[in-house]
Write an enzyme that holds these catalytic residues in place. Structure first.
Site, PDB file in Angstrom:
ATOM      1  CE  LYS A 215      11.743  -3.442  -0.976  1.00 33.12           C
ATOM      2  NZ  LYS A 215      10.306  -3.267  -0.813  1.00 33.12           N
TER       3      LYS A 215
HETATM    4  N1  PPE Z   1       5.430  -1.688  -3.554  1.00 32.74           N
HETATM    5  C1  PPE Z   1       5.904  -1.601  -2.299  1.00 32.74           C
HETATM    6  C2  PPE Z   1       5.593  -0.389  -1.500  1.00 32.74           C
HETATM    7  C3  PPE Z   1       6.656  -2.639  -1.763  1.00 32.74           C
HETATM    8  O1  PPE Z   1       7.119  -2.548  -0.533  1.00 32.74           O
HETATM    9  C4  PPE Z   1       6.911  -3.786  -2.548  1.00 32.74           C
HETATM   10  C5  PPE Z   1       7.712  -4.928  -2.005  1.00 32.74           C
HETATM   11  C6  PPE Z   1       6.405  -3.839  -3.873  1.00 32.74           C
HETATM   12  C7  PPE Z   1       5.685  -2.768  -4.333  1.00 32.74           C
HETATM   13  C8  PPE Z   1       6.665  -4.996  -4.788  1.00 32.74           C
HETATM   14  O2  PPE Z   1       8.005  -5.012  -5.224  1.00 32.74           O
HETATM   15  P1  PPE Z   1       8.756  -6.353  -5.604  1.00 32.74           P
HETATM   16  O3  PPE Z   1       9.018  -7.100  -4.343  1.00 32.74           O
HETATM   17  O4  PPE Z   1       9.989  -5.902  -6.270  1.00 32.74           O
HETATM   18  O5  PPE Z   1       7.856  -7.116  -6.509  1.00 32.74           O
HETATM   19  N2  PPE Z   1       7.677  -5.062  -0.601  1.00 32.74           N
HETATM   20  C9  PPE Z   1       8.687  -5.829   0.071  1.00 32.74           C
HETATM   21  C10 PPE Z   1       8.676  -5.622   1.567  1.00 32.74           C
HETATM   22  C11 PPE Z   1       7.550  -6.180   2.327  1.00 32.74           C
HETATM   23  C12 PPE Z   1       7.758  -6.073   3.838  1.00 32.74           C
HETATM   24  O6  PPE Z   1       6.755  -6.151   4.595  1.00 32.74           O
HETATM   25  O7  PPE Z   1       8.896  -5.945   4.289  1.00 32.74           O
HETATM   26  C13 PPE Z   1       8.655  -7.281  -0.347  1.00 32.74           C
HETATM   27  O8  PPE Z   1       7.650  -7.772  -0.864  1.00 32.74           O
HETATM   28  O9  PPE Z   1       9.668  -7.940  -0.169  1.00 32.74           O
END
Ligand code: PPE
Length: 319
Positions: free
Chosen positions: A169
């Site tokens: 990430k």
């Molecule tokens: N894909 C991406 C690209 C992504 O950024 C997130 C979270 C997810 C999947 C889902 O992952 P999880 O949160 O572990 O279920 N994106 C984060 C950032 C958003 C932002 O605008 O900043 C979040 O949801 O916290």
């Protein structure tokens, strides 16, 4: 901005930096910081929810583990163990006085101002760790969790994992996300869905994606350049508990249009139904029944009213 102004904005008045809580105003970096020029940061997004027993951070350990792994991929030595990072997160939420909030741990290549070094090579630059917290409402709008959102398939391709590993990430991945998001917004959609470099459905700019076909929950596999979402994992486990079959497989773009239900998952987006894709109505054009069932179970677990699958402990109380 005084601490008072910060609290009216519902931002935690102090930020955790390299082992201590410092005032929000002092959590600053120099313009020549490596991460600003070369995108050298990794981060997490975590939510803390208020329930009857207090304020609970959702799947804290899993998030900190992913943070450490993201840093490992980019050869960034974090000075703190998973346990120390969890403790720091708890301390920052507790200190903020916020009952519910979003936590943003970020680890990046900084700048030693007494001995500055410049250039792509990150090794000479120090690694800094911060955690900020704030009250973040509904990511895709107040109505989104119930009414669903309108999305498009992006003209931008998600990053191939041999160029920018989606498993990490990393801040830099979000330049791709920004292209997806801006295109979607400017074309009147809430969000965009990116395809991977082989043309299969991948994920949203900041969310994983699920589609339901004849009662089976289907989601792109981690081989498809997705971030291995913690909400995605929670949803797969919850579905298992509810007796809903789950399949990880590639999904063709066109299949999305014919799905019975489609939804996004993410820490910020939680479980957000998708009611149309490229102006094609999905299902009944509203939150579908299985989406609701999974969403209800998810929020019951967060609310402390239902056990997490296999009796896992998904809630870390800060009080
Ligand atoms: N894909 C991406 C690209 C992504 O950024 C997130 C979270 C997810 C999947 C889902 O992952 P999880 O949160 O572990 O279920 N994106 C984060 C950032 C958003 C932002 O605008 O900043 C979040 O949801 O916290």
């Amino acid at each position: 901005m005084s601490s008072k102004d910060v609290s009216t904005l519902n931002i935690g008045p102090r930020v955790w930096r390299n082992g201590e809580l410092i005032p929000w105003n002092e959590a600053r970096v120099h313009v020549m910081t490596h991460a600003i020029h070369y995108g050298s940061s990794v981060f997490e997004g975590i939510r803390a929810y208020k329930n009857e027993k207090g304020t609970a951070i959702f799947r804290l350990e899993e998030h900190m583990k992913r943070l450490i792994n993201s840093a490992k991929i980019y050869r960034m030595p974090i000075k703190y163990s998973k346990e120390e990072l969890c403790k720091a997160a708890i301390e920052t939420v507790r200190d903020s006085g916020l009952e519910a909030c979003y936590l943003r741990p970020v680890v990046f290549r900084g700048l030693d101002e007494t001995k500055p070094t410049f250039g792509v090579n990150p090794f000479p630059n120090p690694v800094d760790t911060y955690i900020a917290v704030w009250d973040w409402g509904r990511y895709l709008g107040e109505e989104a969790l119930q009414a669903g959102v309108d999305v498009c398939v992006s003209s931008w391709t998600r990053l191939p994992s041999n160029s920018m590993p989606a498993a990490a990430k990393a801040g830099a991945n979000y330049m791709n996300s920004q292209l997806i998001k801006m295109e979607a917004i400017l074309n009147g959609y809430h969000e965009g869905i990116a395809l991977d470099d082989r043309g299969s459905v991948c994920e949203g700019s900041g969310e994983n994606l699920f589609a339901i076909f004849d009662g089976t929950l289907t989601t792109p596999a981690t081989s498809s350049s997705i971030l291995s979402g913690i909400t995605r994992d929670a949803v797969m486990q919850i579905a298992g508990d509810l007796g809903i079959p789950v399949k990880e497989s590639s999904i063709q773009r066109a299949m999305l249009y014919t799905a019975d239900e489609v939804f996004f998952t993410g820490t910020a987006a939680e479980i957000t139904p998708i009611r149309s894709i490229d102006k094609i109505t999905i299902g009944e054009g509203a939150r579908g029944p299985l989406t609701k069932k999974i969403q209800d179970a998810f929020f019951e677990i967060i609310g402390g009213k239902r056990k997490a699958p296999r009796d896992q402990n998904w809630l870390t109380y800060v009080n």
